[in-house]
Design a protein around this motif. Structure first.
Motif, mmCIF file in Angstrom:
data_model
loop_
_atom_site.group_PDB
_atom_site.id
_atom_site.type_symbol
_atom_site.label_atom_id
_atom_site.label_comp_id
_atom_site.label_asym_id
_atom_site.label_seq_id
_atom_site.Cartn_x
_atom_site.Cartn_y
_atom_site.Cartn_z
ATOM 1 N N GLN A 558 0.730 -1.262 0.033
ATOM 2 C CA GLN A 558 0.057 -0.019 -0.003
ATOM 3 C C GLN A 558 0.835 1.247 -0.062
ATOM 4 O OE1 GLN A 558 -2.513 0.235 3.420
ATOM 5 N NE2 GLN A 558 -4.086 1.547 2.387
ATOM 6 N N VAL A 561 -0.047 8.868 -0.093
ATOM 7 C CA VAL A 561 0.122 10.188 -0.457
ATOM 8 C C VAL A 561 -0.078 11.193 0.309
ATOM 9 C CG1 VAL A 561 0.575 11.858 -2.567
ATOM 10 C CG2 VAL A 561 0.150 9.199 -2.969
ATOM 11 N N GLU A 569 -4.346 10.125 -1.415
ATOM 12 C CA GLU A 569 -4.706 9.194 -1.956
ATOM 13 C C GLU A 569 -3.906 7.863 -1.219
ATOM 14 O OE1 GLU A 569 -4.262 9.300 -6.509
ATOM 15 O OE2 GLU A 569 -2.556 10.316 -5.862
ATOM 16 N N GLY A 571 -3.161 3.593 -2.260
ATOM 17 C CA GLY A 571 -3.443 2.261 -2.868
ATOM 18 C C GLY A 571 -2.204 1.678 -3.440
ATOM 19 N N HIS A 573 1.017 0.828 -6.287
ATOM 20 C CA HIS A 573 1.405 1.619 -7.374
ATOM 21 C C HIS A 573 0.985 1.550 -8.746
ATOM 22 C CE1 HIS A 573 4.728 2.844 -10.029
ATOM 23 N NE2 HIS A 573 4.750 1.902 -10.697
ATOM 24 N N SER A 575 -2.537 0.821 -9.182
ATOM 25 C CA SER A 575 -3.760 1.656 -8.868
ATOM 26 C C SER A 575 -3.759 3.283 -9.115
ATOM 27 C CB SER A 575 -4.341 0.982 -7.995
ATOM 28 O OG SER A 575 -3.899 1.389 -6.738
ATOM 29 N N LEU A 576 -2.523 3.538 -8.155
ATOM 30 C CA LEU A 576 -2.415 4.853 -8.064
ATOM 31 C C LEU A 576 -2.305 5.862 -9.547
ATOM 32 C CD1 LEU A 576 -0.582 5.184 -4.756
ATOM 33 C CD2 LEU A 576 -2.998 5.890 -5.244
ATOM 34 N N ARG A 579 -4.917 6.171 -11.618
ATOM 35 C CA ARG A 579 -6.037 7.384 -11.300
ATOM 36 C C ARG A 579 -5.553 8.547 -11.757
ATOM 37 N NH1 ARG A 579 -6.787 6.376 -4.939
ATOM 38 N NH2 ARG A 579 -7.554 4.456 -4.750
ATOM 39 N N GLN A 581 -3.553 11.026 -10.564
ATOM 40 C CA GLN A 581 -3.888 12.253 -9.888
ATOM 41 C C GLN A 581 -2.292 12.308 -9.267
ATOM 42 O OE1 GLN A 581 -7.131 11.729 -7.216
ATOM 43 N NE2 GLN A 581 -8.540 11.070 -8.810
ATOM 44 N N TYR A 583 -0.027 11.148 -7.242
ATOM 45 C CA TYR A 583 1.065 9.918 -7.343
ATOM 46 C C TYR A 583 1.455 9.931 -8.656
ATOM 47 C CZ TYR A 583 3.609 5.733 -6.907
ATOM 48 O OH TYR A 583 4.641 4.865 -7.087
#
Length: 604
Positions: A558, A561, A569, A571, A573, A575-576, A579, A581, A583
């Protein structure tokens, strides 16, 4: 500048606090003190006997002119005089030898007490302390306590006793005139010494403060030797040090002038008193009231009286100076750490651990909030990474986990136990850390690694060195792992120091591991090797990683951020990155790629 919690000590009265601290140290050495007191009484008895022996010797010699005396009597008086002189010195030295063990033990106990106390003070104190000045305060304080114990027990009380004995002998043997001069001289001397010493104590404090300041500046400059060289500021540092020395010089000058005033006044009182006594004795001897032996006895008593009286003035002066010397040390002992174990705190019961932050907020002061409602959980064996810009509060989480500070709001739990309710020692014993800035002791590399667990065997230390990939460095060092690393580890590079820190943490074997920019000083090849080792080690541990280089945490279970003290944020690596955003922006900024390359860079 002194620490903020230091109090104004100008009017403080540490005397009774001092007695209360010293008394237990004296009480545990009762036998030695008793023997020393016996020696003291024998030495004082010899001193008081000397004038009587001289009187009889002089009277015998004077009478021998008209009436022959036995040579054996003269020989006996001469031998008695020599024996009294020798007994005074011998029993005095024996007293000091016996009591020396008491003072040395007291210095050891007080020194250890201060050392432990300083280590128990909170991080905020140590961030504001003056290392050089603190060392001087402790050194002067322990020396001052030794002086106080020695002279208070064996000089002040015995000197007062001797003065009373001499005054009594003169009163009953030679009338009130001689005793009146003695009593008046003692009272005047004591009053003047007291007032003058109180007046000049502030100059002693000024000398101590200037001495601590100059020593602090010198130590601070030497600890930052490389920085001084980088910026060619040798003359600037010398100039600042000279400013401190100039203040010290002026303080010493004022102190010396005040001492001259004190000594001059005391000498005048003694000289006038002795002149009056000798003049009175001479007149009565000439009138036939006193014998020549009486004149010698009175003169000898005056010498023996004013020698300890003058020394008593010195002792009182030095006691006041010692009080000023130990004020800072007693202030230090009076400081209370901001972080203390809760009443009835129990050791942390921790096996393979889980870590949970529940709505944790923190601020160093009301105007500087750092964390705001931070919540996360690290399950058993998981690796959680925390990333974000500088100042986001990442390292503050580590300080709160170690309980260097207490959270303003919320709670931190390890295996469902609030860390505020367990002992600090047990809490920190289950957490291993590789800090961003590694500071080593001026010892061998081997012993610096062993510091992670001082009870570790040599084989265990060697294994930790191997796991931290330090064998290459050790093989290059002139004395291998026995090579001294220098003060604060200055003989090693940043990466080498960080590997020593990693080996130290591996050796500790704690169930919770914290890595605060643990590979920031390593080259890419070494970093990858160590990351693989850390990954293997962390499989059985709960890990929290503070990272700036995102490439080091792509395998984390996990990733959080932080922005402005809040978790924006969370999640994995991939999944981020998906997104796109905060990260993802950090990732692409470090990879120097446009945001559109998310899919291509998703694989670590």
């Amino acid at each position: 500048m002194r620490h903020a919690r230091y109090k104004d000590v100008e009017n403080s009265r540490l005397n009774w606090r001092l007695v209360s601290r010293i008394w237990p140290l004296l009480a545990e050495n009762r036998l030695r003190i008793f023997l020393a007191m016996v020696c003291l009484l024998l030495a004082k008895s010899a001193v008081i006997a000397i004038p009587f022996v001289l009187k009889n010797l002089v009277d015998t010699l004077e009478a021998a002119e008209s009436l022959p005396r036995e040579p054996a009597l003269l020989l006996g008086l001469v031998i008695a005089y020599g024996a009294a002189r020798f007994s005074n010195v011998f029993f005095g030295e024996l007293r000091d030898t016996i009591f020396g063990r008491v003072t040395e033990r007291a210095m050891r106990r007080i020194g250890l007490q201060v050392f432990r106390h300083v280590h128990n003070l909170d991080l905020d104190y140590h961030l504001n302390r003056r290392t050089g000045g603190l060392a001087r305060d402790i050194e002067r304080g322990t020396t001052g306590i030794s002086f106080l114990m020695r002279f208070f027990v064996f000089n002040i009380a015995p000197t007062l006793f001797e003065i009373a004995m001499v005054a009594g002998i003169l009163l009953f043997s030679y009338g009130p005139s001689f005793a009146s001069v003695v009593i008046a001289a003692v009272l005047l001397y004591g009053a003047f010494s007291f007032r003058a010493t109180e007046w000049r104590t502030r100059f002693v404090r000024e000398v101590n403060e200037a001495d601590s300041t100059s020593n602090t500046r010198a130590v601070d400059s030497l600890l930052n030797f490389e920085t001084v060289k980088y910026f060619t500021n040798e003359e600037f540092e010398a100039s600042r040090y000279d400013e401190s020395l100039a203040d010290w010089e002026q303080a010493r000058r004022n102190n010396r002038l005040s001492l001259f005033t004190l000594n001059g006044g005391q000498a005048l009182i003694i000289a006038v008193s002795q002149t009056l006594m000798i003049g009175l004795a001479a007149c009565q001897t000439q009138a036939g009231v006193l014998t020549l032996g009486d004149f010698v006895l009175i003169n000898q008593f005056m010498i023996q009286l004013f020698m300890p009286l003058g020394f008593l003035g010195f002792v009182y002066r030095e006691i006041k100076g010692s009080m000023a010397n130990i004020e800072n040390m007693f202030e230090l002992l009076a400081l209370k750490p901001a972080i203390v174990d809760a009443p009835g705190a129990q050791p942390l019961n921790c096996g393979p651990a889980t870590v949970e932050f529940r709505s944790v907020s923190f601020a160093y002061n009301n105007n500087r909030p750092i964390l705001d409602e931070v919540s996360f959980t690290i399950d058993l064996g998981q690796k959680l990474a925390i990333v974000g810009a500088s100042g986001a509060g990442k390292s503050t989480l580590v300080k709160l986990l170690f309980r260097f500070y207490d959270a303003t709001a919320g709670s931190i739990l390890i295996d469902n136990q609030d860390i505020a309710t367990v002992t600090q020692h047990s809490l920190r014993s289950v957490i291993g850390i590789v800090p961003q800035d590694t500071v080593l002791f001026n010892d061998s590399l081997f012993e610096n690694v062993r510091y992670g667990r001082p009870s570790a065997t040599d084989d265990e230390v060697e294994e930790a060195i191997r796991l931290a990939h330090l064998e290459g460095l050790v093989s290059q060092l002139p004395e291998g792992s026995a090579t001294l690393v220098g003060e604060r580890g200055l003989k090693l590079s940043g990466g080498e120091k960080q590997r020593v820190s990693i080996a130290r943490t591996i050796l500790k074997g704690a169930p919770i591991l914290v890595f605060d920019e643990a590979t920031s000083s390593l080259d890419s090849k070494t970093e990858q090797a160590i990351l693989r080792s850390l990954s293997d080690i962390a499989k059985e541990h709960t890990s929290m990683v503070i990272a700036h280089r995102l490439s080091t945490v792509v395998d984390a279970d996990q990733i959080l951020v932080l922005q402005g003290g809040r978790v924006v944020e969370a999640g994995t690596h991939l999944s981020l990155l998906d997104r796109g955003q905060a990260y993802a922006s950090l990732w692409h900024a470090q990879q120097n790629q446009p945001l559109s390359a998310v899919d291509d860079s998703a694989s670590p």
